[in-house]
Design an enzyme around this catalytic site. Structure first.
Site, PDB file in Angstrom:
ATOM      1  N   HIS A 270     108.094  48.285  11.489  1.00 49.56           N
ATOM      2  CA  HIS A 270     108.438  49.522  10.776  1.00 49.56           C
ATOM      3  C   HIS A 270     108.862  50.609  11.754  1.00 49.56           C
ATOM      4  O   HIS A 270     109.895  51.273  11.570  1.00 49.56           O
ATOM      5  CB  HIS A 270     107.234  49.983   9.950  1.00 49.56           C
ATOM      6  N   GLU A 271     108.072  50.819  12.797  1.00 47.97           N
ATOM      7  CA  GLU A 271     108.382  51.886  13.758  1.00 47.97           C
ATOM      8  C   GLU A 271     109.705  51.622  14.475  1.00 47.97           C
ATOM      9  O   GLU A 271     110.475  52.548  14.749  1.00 47.97           O
ATOM     10  CB  GLU A 271     107.249  52.032  14.770  1.00 47.97           C
ATOM     11  N   HIS A 274     112.808  52.874  12.605  1.00 50.69           N
ATOM     12  CA  HIS A 274     113.230  54.265  12.777  1.00 50.69           C
ATOM     13  C   HIS A 274     114.234  54.391  13.930  1.00 50.69           C
ATOM     14  O   HIS A 274     115.213  55.138  13.833  1.00 50.69           O
ATOM     15  CB  HIS A 274     112.014  55.152  13.062  1.00 50.69           C
ATOM     16  N   GLU A 350     111.204  56.527   5.717  1.00 48.06           N
ATOM     17  CA  GLU A 350     110.075  55.601   5.787  1.00 48.06           C
ATOM     18  C   GLU A 350     110.329  54.352   4.948  1.00 48.06           C
ATOM     19  O   GLU A 350     109.971  53.240   5.344  1.00 48.06           O
ATOM     20  CB  GLU A 350     108.800  56.303   5.325  1.00 48.06           C
ATOM     21  N   ASP A 354     110.429  50.636   6.271  1.00 48.40           N
ATOM     22  CA  ASP A 354     109.605  49.580   5.674  1.00 48.40           C
ATOM     23  C   ASP A 354     110.426  48.313   5.460  1.00 48.40           C
ATOM     24  O   ASP A 354     109.986  47.204   5.793  1.00 48.40           O
ATOM     25  CB  ASP A 354     109.056  50.054   4.324  1.00 48.40           C
TER      26      ASP A 354
END
Length: 429
Positions: A270-271, A274, A350, A354
């Site tokens: 997930h990170e 970004h 976000e 995801d």
């Protein structure tokens, strides 16, 4: 709100376009199995903590407004300006000293509210690990850093106001954008280590998997940092922070010690999303545009307030540093009004991260599990309007459903998973 609707449309379109790999896998039933792991007092505590947070920005803004109005009504800001001009003749230094004294006074007056929201409320819900003295020490460090940076920013903005009294908001927007990028670049290297110790993540399967995922998407992975967030709180987190040469991957020890390898992989995927999806720069552009709107509105509202009340406040004009409380009032109210738009931007980011993380880590149950663990401080099942207005991340329900849909579409012969209930002590010390 338009961003949220657009993201929803894309999600619906892609769901219809996908060919179900497992028509027998019931997404809703699988989602409910995960959601029902949080019950009783643990769910009530999660809901109470998050719902109570809905009101904190409003009350914080009202307290700040009341303090600024008292400072203006009692002509305290004018007295601070007069003292600064008396002590230092140079205009920029007088602005700096006025800003420093105003910040010190405002911080002292709001300290009880800061202590309640930042320490006692966190302690009440079992999220705070620090002693009061330790927490207060970190607040002092944070305040000292903010004092230096904000004073510098205020001096520059007031110089722009003096030089361009009609169009100062245009250049002011540019100043804020540059300042934002500057802070983003320096924070991981020079600010974050003031609060936590950063060490290389030890060699092992966890690091190897993170490095493999990062290299597969051209994310710098020479250094992967572990930091001791457990000294402050129980919150699980990770990030890909920095700009240019300061970009780094970091995860906290709560994530490492309280999560399974599959959960860690889901979070780190997930990170990384970004970074790969360019959210940092998209957010800079959006926040800059939002700052432009707010400064434009302030450039119209603040002079009108000064024309009406400036004489009684002892404030001559907007370029007068005694007008700092007036600017603060305008920007505080506008920031509160802009909160739903900012929440929507972050929530869309976000959600995209995801989806990316699910594709990279391929751990739908790990993703669902970590979403439920985040219920320590995030309400799991809000209503749709509640989520749109108050959530800056997708709710746990939204995230678990996305994971289960991904599992149906991408995992051959997907089976229903029956997770164990979260303990009733979940979220408590």
């Amino acid at each position: 709100m338009l961003l949220a609707l657009g993201g929803l449309a894309l999600t619906v379109a892609s769901a219809h376009a996908a060919s179900p790999a497992n028509p027998g896998f019931d997404v809703e039933a699988a989602t409910r199995l995960w959601l029902d792991t949080l019950q009783g007092p643990a769910r009530a505590r999660s809901d109470a903590y998050f719902e109570g947070g809905y009101w904190l920005p409003l009350w914080g803004t009202l307290i700040a407004l009341a303090i600024d109005l008292v400072i203006l009504r009692l002509r305290i800001s004018a007295a601070i300006r007069d003292l600064a001009v008396h002590l230092v003749r140079r205009r920029s230094l007088a602005v700096a000293l006025t800003a420093l004294l105003y910040a010190l006074l405002g911080t002292a007056l709001t300290l009880p509210w800061t202590i309640y929201t930042g320490y006692f409320r966190e302690k009440q819900y079992g999220l705070m690990n620090m002693s009061f003295g330790g927490w207060l020490g970190e607040q002092a460090i944070e305040f000292a850093i903010s004092l230096v940076l904000m004073t510098l920013l205020i001096v520059i903005v007031y110089a722009v106001i003096r030089r361009f009294p009609k169009t100062w908001w245009v250049l002011g927007t540019g100043v804020i954008a540059l300042f934002m990028v500057f802070v983003m670049a320096l924070s991981p290297v020079y600010v974050a280590p003031l609060f936590n110790t950063y060490t290389e993540l030890p060699q092992g399967p966890v690091r190897e998997r993170i490095v493999a995922m990062a290299k597969a998407h051209q994310i710098p992975a020479e250094h992967i940092y572990l930091f001791d967030a457990s000294k402050q709180s129980k919150r699980i987190s990770a990030n890909v922070s920095g700009v240019g040469p300061t970009i780094r991957i970091s995860l906290n020890d709560n994530l490492l010690n309280r999560s399974t390898p599959d959960e860690i992989a889901a979070v780190m995927g997930h990170e990384m999303g970004h970074y790969v999806l360019g959210h940092t720069w998209r957010n800079v552009i959006f926040i800059t545009a939002l700052a432009a709107l707010m400064l434009f509105a302030t450039s119209r509202i603040a002079p009108a307030l000064l024309a009406r009340f400036g004489k009684s406040w002892g404030v001559k004009e907007l370029a007068d540093p005694a007008s700092l409380p007036v600017l603060s009032i305008c920007l505080s109210v506008l920031s509160l009004l802009a909160t739903p738009a900012l929440n929507t931007l972050i929530r869309v980011d976000e959600s995209e991260a995801d989806a990316f993380g699910l594709d990279v880590a391929r751990e739908p149950d790990g993703f669902a599990s970590i979403a439920m663990k985040l219920s320590e401080y995030r309400k799991i099942e809000p209503g749709p309007i509640e989520e749109a207005l108050f959530f800056d991340h997708p709710s746990g329900e939204t995230r678990v459903r996305m994971a289960m849909q991904w599992k149906k579409d991408h995992v051959p012969d997907a089976k229903m998973f029956h997770p164990a209930p979260l303990p009733q002590t979940f979220g408590k010390e």
